[in-house]
Design a protein around this motif. Structure first.
Motif, PDB file in Angstrom:
ATOM      1  N   ASN A 204       0.641  -1.327  -0.118  1.00  0.00           N
ATOM      2  CA  ASN A 204       0.182   0.082  -0.071  1.00  0.00           C
ATOM      3  C   ASN A 204       0.680   1.241  -0.062  1.00  0.00           C
ATOM      4  O   ASN A 204       2.015   1.541   0.571  1.00  0.00           O
ATOM      5  CB  ASN A 204      -0.987   0.229   1.322  1.00  0.00           C
ATOM      6  CG  ASN A 204      -2.130  -0.985   1.165  1.00  0.00           C
ATOM      7  OD1 ASN A 204      -2.601  -1.228   0.044  1.00  0.00           O
ATOM      8  ND2 ASN A 204      -2.436  -1.532   2.239  1.00  0.00           N
ATOM      9  N   GLU A 205       0.488   2.314  -0.545  1.00  0.00           N
ATOM     10  CA  GLU A 205       1.069   3.639  -0.642  1.00  0.00           C
ATOM     11  C   GLU A 205       0.399   4.353   0.491  1.00  0.00           C
ATOM     12  O   GLU A 205      -0.742   4.321   0.874  1.00  0.00           O
ATOM     13  CB  GLU A 205       0.412   4.539  -1.849  1.00  0.00           C
ATOM     14  CG  GLU A 205       1.316   4.080  -3.042  1.00  0.00           C
ATOM     15  CD  GLU A 205       0.823   4.771  -4.273  1.00  0.00           C
ATOM     16  OE1 GLU A 205       1.123   6.204  -4.103  1.00  0.00           O
ATOM     17  OE2 GLU A 205       0.404   4.369  -5.297  1.00  0.00           O
ATOM     18  N   ILE A 206       1.134   4.630   1.367  1.00  0.00           N
ATOM     19  CA  ILE A 206       0.794   5.650   2.605  1.00  0.00           C
ATOM     20  C   ILE A 206       1.187   7.040   2.726  1.00  0.00           C
ATOM     21  O   ILE A 206       2.495   7.290   2.256  1.00  0.00           O
ATOM     22  CB  ILE A 206       1.344   4.806   3.873  1.00  0.00           C
ATOM     23  CG1 ILE A 206       1.291   3.334   3.984  1.00  0.00           C
ATOM     24  CG2 ILE A 206       1.071   5.471   5.175  1.00  0.00           C
ATOM     25  CD1 ILE A 206      -0.118   2.885   4.049  1.00  0.00           C
ATOM     26  N   GLN A 225      -3.928   5.849   3.201  1.00  0.00           N
ATOM     27  CA  GLN A 225      -3.628   4.904   1.901  1.00  0.00           C
ATOM     28  C   GLN A 225      -4.341   4.865   1.054  1.00  0.00           C
ATOM     29  O   GLN A 225      -5.685   5.406   0.959  1.00  0.00           O
ATOM     30  CB  GLN A 225      -3.589   3.376   2.540  1.00  0.00           C
ATOM     31  CG  GLN A 225      -4.923   2.793   2.991  1.00  0.00           C
ATOM     32  CD  GLN A 225      -4.691   1.253   3.554  1.00  0.00           C
ATOM     33  OE1 GLN A 225      -3.944   1.013   4.313  1.00  0.00           O
ATOM     34  NE2 GLN A 225      -5.497   0.489   3.041  1.00  0.00           N
ATOM     35  N   GLU A 226      -3.722   4.557  -0.125  1.00  0.00           N
ATOM     36  CA  GLU A 226      -4.471   4.671  -1.490  1.00  0.00           C
ATOM     37  C   GLU A 226      -5.359   3.510  -1.731  1.00  0.00           C
ATOM     38  O   GLU A 226      -4.768   2.447  -1.353  1.00  0.00           O
ATOM     39  CB  GLU A 226      -3.482   5.056  -2.531  1.00  0.00           C
ATOM     40  CG  GLU A 226      -2.705   6.288  -2.753  1.00  0.00           C
ATOM     41  CD  GLU A 226      -3.832   7.455  -2.687  1.00  0.00           C
ATOM     42  OE1 GLU A 226      -4.384   7.771  -3.654  1.00  0.00           O
ATOM     43  OE2 GLU A 226      -3.752   8.448  -1.805  1.00  0.00           O
ATOM     44  N   ASP A 227      -6.560   3.615  -2.094  1.00  0.00           N
ATOM     45  CA  ASP A 227      -7.574   2.729  -2.479  1.00  0.00           C
ATOM     46  C   ASP A 227      -7.642   2.426  -3.946  1.00  0.00           C
ATOM     47  O   ASP A 227      -8.440   3.435  -4.589  1.00  0.00           O
ATOM     48  CB  ASP A 227      -8.863   2.805  -1.675  1.00  0.00           C
ATOM     49  CG  ASP A 227     -10.046   1.926  -1.873  1.00  0.00           C
ATOM     50  OD1 ASP A 227      -9.523   0.855  -2.759  1.00  0.00           O
ATOM     51  OD2 ASP A 227     -10.930   2.095  -1.766  1.00  0.00           O
ATOM     52  N   SER A 257      -8.699   7.753  -1.367  1.00  0.00           N
ATOM     53  CA  SER A 257      -7.750   7.894  -0.081  1.00  0.00           C
ATOM     54  C   SER A 257      -8.828   7.186   1.069  1.00  0.00           C
ATOM     55  O   SER A 257      -9.887   7.464   1.036  1.00  0.00           O
ATOM     56  CB  SER A 257      -7.236   9.235   0.381  1.00  0.00           C
ATOM     57  OG  SER A 257      -6.446   9.641  -0.607  1.00  0.00           O
ATOM     58  N   ALA A 260      -5.369   4.834   6.730  1.00  0.00           N
ATOM     59  CA  ALA A 260      -4.259   3.580   6.718  1.00  0.00           C
ATOM     60  C   ALA A 260      -4.842   2.334   7.734  1.00  0.00           C
ATOM     61  O   ALA A 260      -4.938   2.762   8.854  1.00  0.00           O
ATOM     62  CB  ALA A 260      -3.239   4.292   7.062  1.00  0.00           C
ATOM     63  N   LEU A 262      -2.799  -0.181   9.378  1.00  0.00           N
ATOM     64  CA  LEU A 262      -1.527  -0.690   9.663  1.00  0.00           C
ATOM     65  C   LEU A 262      -1.564  -1.156  11.097  1.00  0.00           C
ATOM     66  O   LEU A 262      -1.881  -0.830  12.065  1.00  0.00           O
ATOM     67  CB  LEU A 262      -0.740   0.752   9.597  1.00  0.00           C
ATOM     68  CG  LEU A 262      -0.585   1.352   8.123  1.00  0.00           C
ATOM     69  CD1 LEU A 262       0.198   2.614   8.256  1.00  0.00           C
ATOM     70  CD2 LEU A 262       0.298   0.418   7.275  1.00  0.00           C
ATOM     71  N   ASP A 290       5.542  10.817   1.611  1.00  0.00           N
ATOM     72  CA  ASP A 290       4.867   9.467   1.012  1.00  0.00           C
ATOM     73  C   ASP A 290       5.638   8.309   1.117  1.00  0.00           C
ATOM     74  O   ASP A 290       6.867   8.361   0.871  1.00  0.00           O
ATOM     75  CB  ASP A 290       4.711   9.949  -0.637  1.00  0.00           C
ATOM     76  CG  ASP A 290       3.867  10.953  -0.847  1.00  0.00           C
ATOM     77  OD1 ASP A 290       2.860  11.396   0.029  1.00  0.00           O
ATOM     78  OD2 ASP A 290       3.618  11.643  -1.947  1.00  0.00           O
ATOM     79  N   ARG A 292       5.627   3.846   0.787  1.00  0.00           N
ATOM     80  CA  ARG A 292       5.027   2.533   0.187  1.00  0.00           C
ATOM     81  C   ARG A 292       5.631   1.451   1.000  1.00  0.00           C
ATOM     82  O   ARG A 292       6.565   1.232   1.125  1.00  0.00           O
ATOM     83  CB  ARG A 292       5.240   2.361  -1.279  1.00  0.00           C
ATOM     84  CG  ARG A 292       4.300   1.313  -2.086  1.00  0.00           C
ATOM     85  CD  ARG A 292       3.978   1.694  -3.548  1.00  0.00           C
ATOM     86  NE  ARG A 292       2.902   0.800  -3.826  1.00  0.00           N
ATOM     87  CZ  ARG A 292       2.199   1.014  -4.961  1.00  0.00           C
ATOM     88  NH1 ARG A 292       2.480   2.168  -5.716  1.00  0.00           N
ATOM     89  NH2 ARG A 292       1.272   0.183  -5.489  1.00  0.00           N
TER      90      ARG A 292
END
Length: 348
Positions: A204-206, A225-227, A257, A260, A262, A290, A292
């Motif tokens: 995931n991108e955070i 995080q990106e969805d 977005s 997140a 995590l 940013d 990942r």
């Protein structure tokens, strides 16, 4: 702490120039959606008490107009010109340099910090020296090199903003695709600078956001995080140029977005390392980081944004919203952070 007793503090709001070309935006110019973003900003700022906002977006006459502003009645500048001077990302640092020359205090990072963070290869070097993990990468000059790489790899410009130069073709799985991606970056985007060949992380991108000035007066916004759940499965999961600027692309509107999800240890690593980087590279008042995750869930730093997007639907505003902070309140927090740093004062 000194109390400011004036009824309203005068703020110069610096923006991109809508009447000049913009190499990053769709069609190389400001579009109706960009004008709408500015109008939403003005509406949000108008809700804040104790301020008078004066807007500056004429870059050809910017220095003279700011000189007149500075000689009139105090105040400081809200630097929201993330497009760069004359809408050139490479000249983003020129705005704080001009403000310093004119003796106008301003929000956000200074020229040195912006210069460092604009070059992703420099950011990676600084992070590695601090023991902060980054993706494996190689840096190319103007000509491509024969390298033994572990694919998949993402090909991206070392010095660029706004997803410039990053498309679905930037994710490559062999040498043939690599050469094609480098050629596209040079010819289609006319990019002449350093190129980064970076391992493409599968997690995931955070994004992490900080408002204030560490170590004693700051807040970390909720991580997002990106969805990509609505993105066609055959496309690589990236938030690049197509998702930001090309409405006809399948990426347009597919990246959303969300808070997140995590493990606590991973969250703590991202927050602590972002705070450390904020201080070490010279960020001020607000910034975005940013990250990942790799296939094992380990976070790796992608880039630092010391002058991040401030728009109502941008990542910073999304993080603030998740934390119960409205768009006007987010802008006010940035102003207050700058005031405490610059004047050691608060509005009454």
């Amino acid at each position: 702490m000194v109390k400011i007793t004036e009824n309203r503090r005068r703020i110069a709001v610096l923006l991109g120039d809508p009447n000049m070309p913009d190499p990053v935006k769709r069609g190389g110019m400001f579009n109706p959606e960009d004008i709408n973003v500015v109008n939403r900003l003005k509406k949000a700022l108008n809700k804040l008490q104790g301020y008078e906002f004066v807007y500056f977006d004429d870059h050809k006459n910017l220095k003279g107009n700011l000189r007149d502003f500075n000689s009139s009645r105090g105040g400081y500048a809200l630097n929201l010109c993330d497009e760069g001077f004359f809408n050139l990302p490479s000249k983003e640092k020129d705005i704080p340099l001009m403000l310093e020359e004119l003796g106008i205090p301003y929000t956000g990072a200074g020229a040195e910090c912006m210069t460092v963070c604009y070059d992703k290869s420099l950011v990676k070097e600084l992070a590695e020296k601090e023991g902060i993990p980054v993706p494996k990468s190689y840096h190319l000059g103007k000509d491509s090199l024969e390298l033994k790489l572990e694919f998949p790899v993402i090909v991206k410009p070392s010095c660029a903003d706004g997803g410039f130069g990053i498309t679905q073709k930037s994710i490559v799985n062999n040498n043939k695709e690599l050469k094609s991606a480098i050629s596209d970056l040079r010819k289609e985007f006319l990019y002449k600078g350093k190129i980064i060949l970076e391992e493409f992380l599968q997690g995931n991108e955070i994004s992490a956001g900080i408002i204030g000035n560490p170590p004693n007066c700051h807040e970390i916004l909720p991580l997002i995080q990106e969805d990509y759940s609505s993105l066609p499965e055959n496309l690589p999961k990236i938030c690049g140029y197509e998702s930001k600027w090309l409405p006809e692309s399948p990426y347009w509107g597919c990246s959303k977005s969300a808070p997140a999800n995590l493990p606590e240890q991973t969250r703590r690593i991202i927050e602590e390392d972002s705070l450390r980087l904020f201080q070490n590279v010279g960020c001020r008042d607000y910034a975005r980081f940013d990250w990942r995750l790799d296939s094992s869930g380990n976070p790796k730093l992608l880039e630092i944004n010391p002058n991040p997007g401030w728009c109502w639907d941008g990542h910073l505003a999304k993080m603030a919203g998740i934390g119960g902070i409205s768009y006007p309140q987010m802008l006010e927090k940035i102003l207050h952070a700058a005031e405490k740093r610059i004047f050691n004062s608060v509005l009454q």
